[in-house]
Write a protein that holds these residues in place. Structure first.
Motif, PDB file in Angstrom:
ATOM      1  N   VAL A  58       0.840  -1.197   0.000  1.00  0.00           N
ATOM      2  CA  VAL A  58       0.000   0.000   0.000  1.00  0.00           C
ATOM      3  C   VAL A  58       0.878   1.250   0.000  1.00  0.00           C
ATOM      4  O   VAL A  58       0.618   2.208  -0.731  1.00  0.00           O
ATOM      5  N   THR A  59       1.946   1.230   0.801  1.00  0.00           N
ATOM      6  CA  THR A  59       2.869   2.362   0.829  1.00  0.00           C
ATOM      7  C   THR A  59       3.461   2.602  -0.556  1.00  0.00           C
ATOM      8  O   THR A  59       3.522   3.736  -1.035  1.00  0.00           O
ATOM      9  N   ASN A  60       3.873   1.541  -1.223  1.00  0.00           N
ATOM     10  CA  ASN A  60       4.449   1.674  -2.561  1.00  0.00           C
ATOM     11  C   ASN A  60       3.424   2.166  -3.574  1.00  0.00           C
ATOM     12  O   ASN A  60       3.751   2.939  -4.474  1.00  0.00           O
ATOM     13  N   MET A  61       2.173   1.710  -3.448  1.00  0.00           N
ATOM     14  CA  MET A  61       1.112   2.179  -4.344  1.00  0.00           C
ATOM     15  C   MET A  61       0.935   3.692  -4.208  1.00  0.00           C
ATOM     16  O   MET A  61       0.850   4.415  -5.200  1.00  0.00           O
ATOM     17  N   ILE A  62       0.895   4.148  -2.971  1.00  0.00           N
ATOM     18  CA  ILE A  62       0.684   5.573  -2.723  1.00  0.00           C
ATOM     19  C   ILE A  62       1.918   6.378  -3.127  1.00  0.00           C
ATOM     20  O   ILE A  62       1.813   7.469  -3.687  1.00  0.00           O
ATOM     21  N   TRP A  63       3.091   5.834  -2.855  1.00  0.00           N
ATOM     22  CA  TRP A  63       4.332   6.517  -3.216  1.00  0.00           C
ATOM     23  C   TRP A  63       4.403   6.717  -4.734  1.00  0.00           C
ATOM     24  O   TRP A  63       4.779   7.778  -5.218  1.00  0.00           O
ATOM     25  N   GLU A  64       4.002   5.711  -5.475  1.00  0.00           N
ATOM     26  CA  GLU A  64       4.083   5.774  -6.935  1.00  0.00           C
ATOM     27  C   GLU A  64       2.952   6.599  -7.546  1.00  0.00           C
ATOM     28  O   GLU A  64       3.165   7.416  -8.441  1.00  0.00           O
ATOM     29  N   PHE A  65       1.728   6.384  -7.095  1.00  0.00           N
ATOM     30  CA  PHE A  65       0.560   6.995  -7.733  1.00  0.00           C
ATOM     31  C   PHE A  65      -0.206   7.942  -6.813  1.00  0.00           C
ATOM     32  O   PHE A  65      -1.337   8.311  -7.098  1.00  0.00           O
ATOM     33  N   GLY A  66       0.396   8.357  -5.720  1.00  0.00           N
ATOM     34  CA  GLY A  66      -0.266   9.203  -4.729  1.00  0.00           C
ATOM     35  C   GLY A  66      -0.664  10.578  -5.217  1.00  0.00           C
ATOM     36  O   GLY A  66      -1.516  11.223  -4.611  1.00  0.00           O
ATOM     37  N   ASP A  67      -0.068  11.035  -6.301  1.00  0.00           N
ATOM     38  CA  ASP A  67      -0.467  12.324  -6.854  1.00  0.00           C
ATOM     39  C   ASP A  67      -1.900  12.283  -7.364  1.00  0.00           C
ATOM     40  O   ASP A  67      -2.515  13.328  -7.582  1.00  0.00           O
ATOM     41  N   PHE A  68      -2.448  11.092  -7.534  1.00  0.00           N
ATOM     42  CA  PHE A  68      -3.808  10.930  -8.045  1.00  0.00           C
ATOM     43  C   PHE A  68      -4.816  10.639  -6.932  1.00  0.00           C
ATOM     44  O   PHE A  68      -5.954  10.295  -7.199  1.00  0.00           O
ATOM     45  N   LEU A  69      -4.390  10.792  -5.667  1.00  0.00           N
ATOM     46  CA  LEU A  69      -5.303  10.645  -4.538  1.00  0.00           C
ATOM     47  C   LEU A  69      -6.272  11.812  -4.498  1.00  0.00           C
ATOM     48  O   LEU A  69      -6.000  12.890  -5.042  1.00  0.00           O
ATOM     49  N   ASP A  70      -7.383  11.620  -3.806  1.00  0.00           N
ATOM     50  CA  ASP A  70      -8.314  12.702  -3.552  1.00  0.00           C
ATOM     51  C   ASP A  70      -7.578  13.764  -2.737  1.00  0.00           C
ATOM     52  O   ASP A  70      -6.760  13.444  -1.879  1.00  0.00           O
TER      53      ASP A  70
END
Length: 103
Positions: free
Chosen positions: A68-80
């Protein structure tokens, strides 16, 4: 997104919010050959294949914290925007004190 912020967000994010982040990333990323933030030895496209497969394989169950950390680190710019940390304002350096040299 940096790793420290990703780790903090990963502690509380839900599976649905992760899925929404991946949908936004799918529509928002135009250059899939760009180098991955998580692993510079692969591209964003490869990171997508690995991380989205981990999300889909869990079937709604709890995904490992590191994934989950890696998912957010990679694509976190697309979070709400409500999930993203507040940006810190940088203070500008004060003008230095100057005197003309005495020759």
């Amino acid at each position: 997104m940096n790793k420290a912020d990703a780790k903090r967000i990963a502690e509380t994010i839900t599976h649905a919010q992760l899925a929404e982040m991946f949908e936004r990333a799918k529509k928002g990323i135009t250059d899939w050959e760009k180098v991955s933030a998580v692993n510079p030895g692969m591209t964003k496209g490869t990171a997508w294949n690995i991380l989205s497969a981990a999300l889909n394989a869990s079937g709604g169950a709890r995904v490992r914290q590191l994934a989950v950390t890696n998912m957010i680190w990679e694509f976190g710019d697309f979070l709400d925007d409500s999930l993203k940390p507040a940006k810190k304002k940088r203070q500008s350096a004060p003008d230095p004190y100057h005197e003309q040299p005495n020759f």
